[in-house]
Design a protein around this motif. Structure first.
Motif, short mmCIF file in Angstrom:
data_model
loop_
_atom_site.label_atom_id
_atom_site.label_comp_id
_atom_site.label_asym_id
_atom_site.label_seq_id
_atom_site.Cartn_x
_atom_site.Cartn_y
_atom_site.Cartn_z
N SER B 271 0.43 -1.26 -0.14
CA SER B 271 -0.37 -0.33 0.21
C SER B 271 0.57 0.88 0.48
N GLY B 272 2.03 1.00 0.47
CA GLY B 272 2.57 2.07 0.67
C GLY B 272 3.02 2.98 -1.09
N LEU B 273 3.73 1.81 -1.44
CA LEU B 273 4.69 1.79 -2.50
C LEU B 273 3.44 2.32 -3.69
N VAL B 274 1.91 2.11 -3.42
CA VAL B 274 0.87 1.90 -4.21
C VAL B 274 0.66 4.03 -4.22
N SER B 275 1.20 3.85 -2.76
CA SER B 275 0.46 5.46 -2.93
C SER B 275 1.84 6.95 -2.89
N ASP B 276 3.22 5.76 -2.72
CA ASP B 276 4.37 6.57 -3.45
C ASP B 276 3.99 6.85 -4.65
N LEU B 277 3.69 5.97 -5.68
CA LEU B 277 3.39 5.70 -6.61
C LEU B 277 2.83 7.33 -7.06
#
Lengths: 286, 331, 270
Positions: B271-277
């Motif tokens: 979820s972190g990677l997706v929100s960073d993206l």
């Protein structure tokens, strides 16, 4: 009778085969119909008709913008059909390309391809999708390319032992002794041998591509918003959960059913295409 | 030993290739990287400052080498949004994701292995069929939908039974281990059920292969019953194959884990990677993608090693490539 | 231990594999079962070991030591296997457990049937290695590290370690080269002699069989076509099938010609 007809008949002769063929046939049919007709227009949104329960007008209710859920699901089927077909096509092309490299007479190329495939296979598809999504943004291409690459690598790895066996067979060797070139042998002796396994694997991959579509679209790196797809409907339905819990069932049930049909299709293809267990196929060969 | 060295060399080379790919992916964005990261209405001075701060004004090979050198020193850069170091951020998120995946894998094995044996050994045909059908349906469900169904059944708030929380991680994180674990139950169950269903099919297939083998006949001729031989000899001999499957399953669990983290609002790696993206925090994304890629290549490497250790026949031989390969995306 | 098979029929998926087979083996006797591949001879041994595939249907009677065992529970059969009946398989490379060391493999039947200490088991394994003519150092080797002949000797050792009263050898020499074949036959002959067990030797090759047994049943397409003294069958085979097998054995022996007289000049004493 041709091979295809025999295989199809052998699948139809079993209950789960009938289920599989009917579901997949219906999928293609609905996809085609949805290109020209859906019960309600996709864009007929009505601010007063949001989150409505199923009714005579909206069989599966409406979503947060007041659009008809059934119409979106129907329209989604052709997007998903397209994604699955393209992903499988790409996987088949890549798989065959890698297979050719793995069987190349150049030892360095062959061995190199094997180890690189072995190393890359442990990369999750979603990581490829994320890498692609950085420059491309959410798009169908992200799903198709990442799945195509992932399943292509897998295909090459699964089919390789059989291909090696076929390449070392007496038929292939005698063809070689008679002056047939590498491509000739690939086409005449190796491809026919790996075809059944490929068909099975691709059928399973088509199902996996559907699951990937729903996951990636939910994460916001798959099908862009505004384009109908089952993943889109499924992601929208998450917001339904507090309003009409039962409405959540439909999109997921649809995806599950089609993926089950593709899995069953793969399993039955395996049996139907096996000359050892299918006597009619034996007769054809004899 | 030579195999180990060669396999490791390939691992490093593949990783270098991937790092280049990630680097390029971040930089072939339409438009200028600094202005994309700064946001739509950022003043030109801010864009300019960002560009020199991140070294984006230097030539590309220079940028790549600097990034690599930083990575080698263990410096993964800073998040533009939170200002925290990426390695700390990733560490925090991993503390959610790894327990989640670990728990999911445990549930998958607890369900998958015995049920896989049952679907082959049960004396009543209808039990075998039922278990097999459950395996196929379970493995065909989108993780999102499986999670939704579990929420409908078990969650507090919208669920029928109202037992488990369905939103967010425990407030205090792992300082309150009981609560933290409690908030992972439903997400891990979602992952575990779906992966377990696939594992069941692989176990069944691997054992079915074993059933007619000479090894089984031998074990039974020595005095084992069919069931005993299947569990002691069959399962043991199928182990290398199952380890490979588990390794690949583990890699694919991350897809499911990302979906599940988002659905249950857990602050994990996915979820972190997706929100960073989504936030265009691209320097963080670049390092995070690299770390994930490195991690999964390493897992693949270890699985290959275990595969060889578990099979004395392979230990002697020097050929690469471990038998099975199965890719099941669980999204 | 005596073995008496009466009217045994086995079919798999509607296809008849064995058709009304009867066979008798007295206590301490050695009997050969000869037939071309596909004649169903291996299926007989599988039937009374209880190793038939689950789909197979069997009828008739199999008496082991006076007790009916056809249709007995898997538990009962498992208690017989390894303790009262020892089995040597055709292909040791595909039957010896690849993850067990030679020592563990040898002592497996002991562990399953007897309550012995680790030391006692180990002692017996080493003693068995001596009997087999294998160096004690192979005790900790894996099967994949041994040659085919050595593997089959381990197979024989595993079958004999509990001193069973009946030994079944299911084509134990087929997968071996001719020199290993001779060694394995001599070893089996000697060990069975020492233990006084009954022996059922399954093969397609008369030239191997006549070195170890005196009586034989000839099997073809699931039926017993001839039975009697091997000597008699070799000199005057009655059935067409037996004639074919005898001719094949004679030709082989002539062609290979181990410096011996062609069949049936030599007599075996067992």
């Amino acid at each position: 009778m041709t091979t295809v007809a025999i295989v199809a008949r052998s699948m139809w002769s079993r209950a789960e085969g009938k289920f599989s063929i009917l579901v997949l046939g219906l999928w293609v049919l609905v996809s085609l119909v949805s290109l020209v007709w859906t019960p309600q227009s996709l864009w007929a949104t009505d601010g007063y008709q949001v989150w409505k329960a199923p009714s005579a007008q909206h069989w599966l209710g409406t979503d947060g913008t007041g659009a008809d859920v059934l119409s979106w699901l129907m329209a989604g089927s052709h997007t998903n059909l397209l994604i699955s077909l393209l992903a499988v096509l790409l996987a088949a092309l890549l798989g065959l390309l890698l297979l050719t490299a793995m069987l190349a007479s150049n030892q360095l190329l062959a061995a190199g391809t094997v180890v690189v495939v072995d190393a890359l296979i442990s990369l999750p598809t979603v990581l490829l999708a994320l890498m692609l999504a950085v420059p491309l943004g959410p798009s169908i291409a992200v799903i198709v390319i990442s799945c195509g690459i992932g399943y292509g690598l897998n295909l090459a790895r699964i089919v390789r032992p059989q291909a090696l066996l076929a390449a070392g067979s007496d038929y292939a060797l005698s063809a070689k002794a008679n002056g047939a070139g590498g491509w000739r042998i690939m086409l005449d002796h190796i491809l026919p041998n790996v075809m059944p396994t490929m068909a099975v694997q691709l059928s399973l991959s088509a199902g996996t591509a559907l699951l990937a579509e729903s996951g990636l679209t939910y994460l916001g790196i798959g099908v862009p918003s505004g384009v109908p797809s089952w993943g889109h409907s499924l992601a929208t339905s998450v917001k339904f959960i507090d309003v009409f819990p039962l409405t959540v069932l439909w999109p997921g049930l649809l995806v599950t059913m089609v993926v089950v049909a593709l899995n069953v299709c793969g399993d039955l293809l395996r049996q139907a295409m096996d000359p050892v267990s299918n006597p009619e196929l034996r007769k054809l060969a004899a | 030993m030579r195999f180990l060295f060669r396999r490791f060399l390939i691992l490093v080379m593949t990783l270098l290739g991937l790092s280049l790919l990630i680097f390029v992916a971040v930089r072939i964005l339409p438009g200028d990287l600094a202005s994309v990261m700064a946001g739509l209405n950022a003043p030109p001075e801010r864009v300019e400052a960002l560009r020199s701060q991140l070294g984006l004004d230097r030539p590309l090979p220079d940028q790549y080498l600097t990034w690599m050198a930083d990575l080698a020193r263990g410096d993964f850069g800073r998040s533009l949004l939170t200002g925290r170091s990426v390695s700390v951020q990733v560490g925090d998120r991993a503390a959610v994701t790894f327990p989640l995946i670990g728990l999911g894998l445990l549930i998958a094995m607890v369900i998958g292995l015995p049920m896989g044996c049952l679907s082959l050994l049960a004396s009543k045909p209808w039990v075998r069929s039922l278990v097999h059908v459950l395996a196929i349906v379970g493995g065909s469900m989108p993780a999102l939908w499986g999670g939704l169904l579990l929420i409908l059944l078990f969650s507090r708030g919208s669920g029928l039974l109202g037992i488990f929380p369905s939103q967010g991680f425990a407030q205090g994180g792992w300082s309150t281990p009981g609560k933290a674990l409690w908030s992972l139950v439903l997400p891990a169950l979602t992952l575990g059920l779906i992966i377990g269903a696939s594992l069941m099919r692989y176990t069944r297939a691997a054992l079915a292969d074993m059933l007619g083998s000479g090894y089984m006949d031998m074990a039974r001729a020595c005095g084992m019953t069919r069931t005993h031989a299947l569990l002691r000899v069959g399962l043991r001999l199928a182990l290398p194959q199952l380890v490979s499957v588990l390794g690949l399953t583990f890699a694919e669990m991350i897809t499911g884990a990302m979906v599940v983290e988002n659905l249950f609002a857990l602050p994990g790696l996915g979820s972190g990677l997706v929100s960073d993206l989504g936030n265009r925090d691209l320097i963080a994304v670049q390092s995070e993608l690299f770390m994930l890629a490195a991690f999964f290549l390493l897992v693949g490497f270890l699985v290959d090693m275990i595969h060889r250790l578990a099979d004395p026949r392979l230990k002697a031989a020097g050929e690469g490539g471990s038998g099975t390969s199965t890719r099941q995306v669980t999204a | 231990m005596s073995l008496s098979i009466k009217n045994l029929s086995v079919s798999i998926g509607g296809k008849t594999i064995l058709d009304q087979v009867s066979l008798d083996l007295a206590d301490g006797q050695r009997v050969g079962l000869v037939g071309p591949s596909g004649s169903g001879k291996s299926m007989i041994t599988k039937a009374f070991l209880g190793l038939l595939p689950p789909r197979a249907q069997a009828s008739g009677s199999i008496c082991l030591g006076g007790k009916e065992i056809l249709g007995a529970s898997e538990r009962t059969l498992a208690d017989l296997r390894g303790a009262y009946v020892g089995t040597v398989f055709q292909n040791p490379a595909a039957s010896l457990n690849p993850v067990l060391t030679v020592k563990k493999q040898l002592t497996l039947p002991l562990r399953l049937h007897y309550d012995l200490s680790r030391c006692e088991r180990e002692e017996r394994a080493l003693a068995m290695l001596d009997k087999l003519g294998l160096d004690r150092s192979v005790a900790n080797a894996y099967p994949s590290q041994l040659s085919g002949g050595q593997q089959q000797r381990v197979g024989i050792g595993t079958a004999l370690i509990t001193s069973p009263r009946l030994i079944i050898a299911d084509e134990p020499t087929t997968a071996l080269d001719s020199i290993s074949q001779m060694m394995v036959i001599e070893l089996l002959d000697r060990l069975v002699d020492q233990s006084g067990a009954s022996l059922l030797f399954v093969t397609h090759d008369f030239s191997v069989l006549r070195r170890i047994a005196s009586q034989a049943y000839v099997l073809d397409r699931g039926k017993v076509v001839e039975a009697g003294e091997i000597q008699r069958i070799l000199t005057s085979p009655q059935s067409l099938e037996a004639q074919g097998l005898v001719a094949a054995a004679r030709e082989l022996t002539l062609a290979v010609g181990h410096g011996r007289q062609p069949l049936p000049a030599e007599e075996r004493t067992s």
